[in-house]
Design a protein around this motif. Sequence first.
Motif, PDB file in Angstrom:
ATOM      1  N   LYS A  63      79.352  51.698  42.177  1.00 43.78           N
ATOM      2  CA  LYS A  63      78.667  52.678  41.328  1.00 43.78           C
ATOM      3  C   LYS A  63      79.598  53.215  40.239  1.00 43.78           C
ATOM      4  O   LYS A  63      79.252  53.186  39.066  1.00 43.78           O
ATOM      5  CB  LYS A  63      78.119  53.831  42.176  1.00 43.78           C
ATOM      6  N   LYS A 115      78.666  48.549  51.989  1.00 41.39           N
ATOM      7  CA  LYS A 115      77.675  48.199  53.001  1.00 41.39           C
ATOM      8  C   LYS A 115      78.317  47.510  54.212  1.00 41.39           C
ATOM      9  O   LYS A 115      78.006  47.823  55.350  1.00 41.39           O
ATOM     10  CB  LYS A 115      76.644  47.274  52.362  1.00 41.39           C
ATOM     11  N   TYR A 171      70.882  52.586  56.663  1.00 40.23           N
ATOM     12  CA  TYR A 171      71.534  53.258  57.790  1.00 40.23           C
ATOM     13  C   TYR A 171      70.703  53.083  59.058  1.00 40.23           C
ATOM     14  O   TYR A 171      71.200  52.695  60.100  1.00 40.23           O
ATOM     15  CB  TYR A 171      71.678  54.761  57.530  1.00 40.23           C
ATOM     16  N   ASN A 192      76.026  61.433  53.616  1.00 36.98           N
ATOM     17  CA  ASN A 192      76.071  60.729  52.339  1.00 36.98           C
ATOM     18  C   ASN A 192      75.963  61.782  51.244  1.00 36.98           C
ATOM     19  O   ASN A 192      74.890  62.286  50.966  1.00 36.98           O
ATOM     20  CB  ASN A 192      74.902  59.722  52.270  1.00 36.98           C
ATOM     21  N   ASN A 244      71.799  59.557  48.188  1.00 31.52           N
ATOM     22  CA  ASN A 244      70.729  58.669  47.769  1.00 31.52           C
ATOM     23  C   ASN A 244      69.596  58.843  48.781  1.00 31.52           C
ATOM     24  O   ASN A 244      69.834  58.651  49.974  1.00 31.52           O
ATOM     25  CB  ASN A 244      71.233  57.213  47.809  1.00 31.52           C
ATOM     26  N   TRP A 296      69.182  56.482  52.383  1.00 33.77           N
ATOM     27  CA  TRP A 296      69.282  55.042  52.137  1.00 33.77           C
ATOM     28  C   TRP A 296      68.886  54.351  53.444  1.00 33.77           C
ATOM     29  O   TRP A 296      69.500  54.595  54.488  1.00 33.77           O
ATOM     30  CB  TRP A 296      70.731  54.745  51.776  1.00 33.77           C
TER      31      TRP A 296
HETATM   32  C1  LIG Z   1      74.195  55.514  49.825  1.00 30.46           C
HETATM   33  C2  LIG Z   1      74.643  54.131  49.552  1.00 30.46           C
HETATM   34  N1  LIG Z   1      75.669  53.626  50.250  1.00 30.46           N
HETATM   35  C3  LIG Z   1      76.106  52.370  50.033  1.00 30.46           C
HETATM   36  C4  LIG Z   1      75.515  51.560  49.085  1.00 30.46           C
HETATM   37  C5  LIG Z   1      75.993  50.133  48.924  1.00 30.46           C
HETATM   38  O1  LIG Z   1      77.192  50.076  48.312  1.00 30.46           O
HETATM   39  P1  LIG Z   1      77.926  48.655  48.078  1.00 30.46           P
HETATM   40  O2  LIG Z   1      77.354  48.062  46.836  1.00 30.46           O
HETATM   41  O3  LIG Z   1      79.356  49.061  47.902  1.00 30.46           O
HETATM   42  O4  LIG Z   1      77.698  47.833  49.277  1.00 30.46           O
HETATM   43  C6  LIG Z   1      74.451  52.037  48.346  1.00 30.46           C
HETATM   44  C7  LIG Z   1      73.788  51.166  47.366  1.00 30.46           C
HETATM   45  O5  LIG Z   1      72.772  51.443  46.808  1.00 30.46           O
HETATM   46  C8  LIG Z   1      74.009  53.352  48.570  1.00 30.46           C
HETATM   47  O6  LIG Z   1      72.990  53.875  47.883  1.00 30.46           O
END
Ligand SMILES: Cc1ncc(COP(=O)(O)O)c(C=O)c1O
Length: 398
Positions: A242, A106, A133, A176, A180, A130
């Motif tokens: 993840k 993030k 963004y 992405n 998600n 997600w």
């Molecule tokens: C598409 C996507 N990107 C990034 C993240 C966040 O990742 P991080 O825990 O490494 O900040 C998530 C978390 O749900 C996500 O779904």
Amino acid sequence: MEELIRSVANRLTNIPFSSIREIFDEANAMQKSGINITHMEIGRPDFDTPIHIKEAANAALQEGFVHYTANNGIQELREAIAVKLKRENKIHVDPNKEIVVSVGCKEAIVSMILAFINPGDEVLIPDPAWLEYQYIVELAGGVSVSIPLREEEDFILNPEDVRARITSKTKMILLNSPHNPTGAVLPEAYLKELADIAINHNLLVLSDEIYEKLIYEDAEHISIATLPGMFERTITINGFSKAYAMDGWRLGYAAGPEKLMKPIMKVHQYNTSSATSFAQYGAVAAYLGTQEPVFKMVQEFDKRRQLLVNRLQELDYVSCVVPKGAFYVFPSFKGIGMTSKELATFLLREAQIACVPGSAFGNYGEGYLRMAYSTEYKQIDEAMDRLGEALKKLTVKG
Ligand SMILES: Cc1ncc(COP(=O)(O)O)c(C=O)c1O
């Protein structure tokens, strides 16, 4: 006091708190009052971090690695990331100049957007996606432009839709894959077309590959940075949350050409100084140590994925695309005739299942629910019995 509250920065005016929270809060309150809830709303693995990773971080802590690290992360981790990117993604980066270790994926995303987006710049973002963004782009003063993902196209980003929304202000496209909330994986042919568009219109690409290891059936993860002409315009973002069940460790990274990494580094430096020192040693073990726990976790996710999809596809008024990645399914309940928020609330109260309304991921998510299968197999199976019964009440009434 009122004065102070009114003085909140304008950039926050249209930024809401995450609507996922409402379901979380109600589910947690029900749980506390003794009701057994099946949690399918949470976007994180239900596994523990593998033991060798914990031991490596623990050892670093005991040995006194408790101070700031280099801004871009410890050398050992940057080298481990460079080896991983070369071996698994075919991306070649200099660990000294072309990687920044961030506080979760993030932070890397925020840093890239703040580093490149000027007020008025347009950023193409798949919808649903997600939601972070969109709001990060808007915090930077940018304009987020939705690219619809369609169930009838298996939620795969259609390059024609991207092309149709490009203007003279378009600066960046956000990808992405695995995705998600839909679990869609972008096939190579689509990535090639998207790469052509990015090159022809001189766009930057933010490729969020956080779910790359959670991939099923014949799907293959390809990093867009490896396509001809793409390395110089792409920042690949990944992390440990993840694949290694390390979401609470808050570790991720951005990798790309030095010219693009320098401005990202600047934002990162002023924002965080560095990611947590001893956690970074754990991440070294994650990449250099055994990958067995990852394989086992993915095998288990795959079983749950198949169960969930099969059970959903048996239901009247419900349709469900088979996701090839991540740990989400994104079924349509459009036949039920409720908004996705109404339905999520109904299922929580009637069937004790917590899931996220599709509308929380953008306008094109309306009518869908995101169900995470980061919950035990048996619980999913039982939850699907309850879901079937709850839906019967609605359809009998309707
Ligand atoms: C598409 C996507 N990107 C990034 C993240 C966040 O990742 P991080 O825990 O490494 O900040 C998530 C978390 O749900 C996500 O779904």
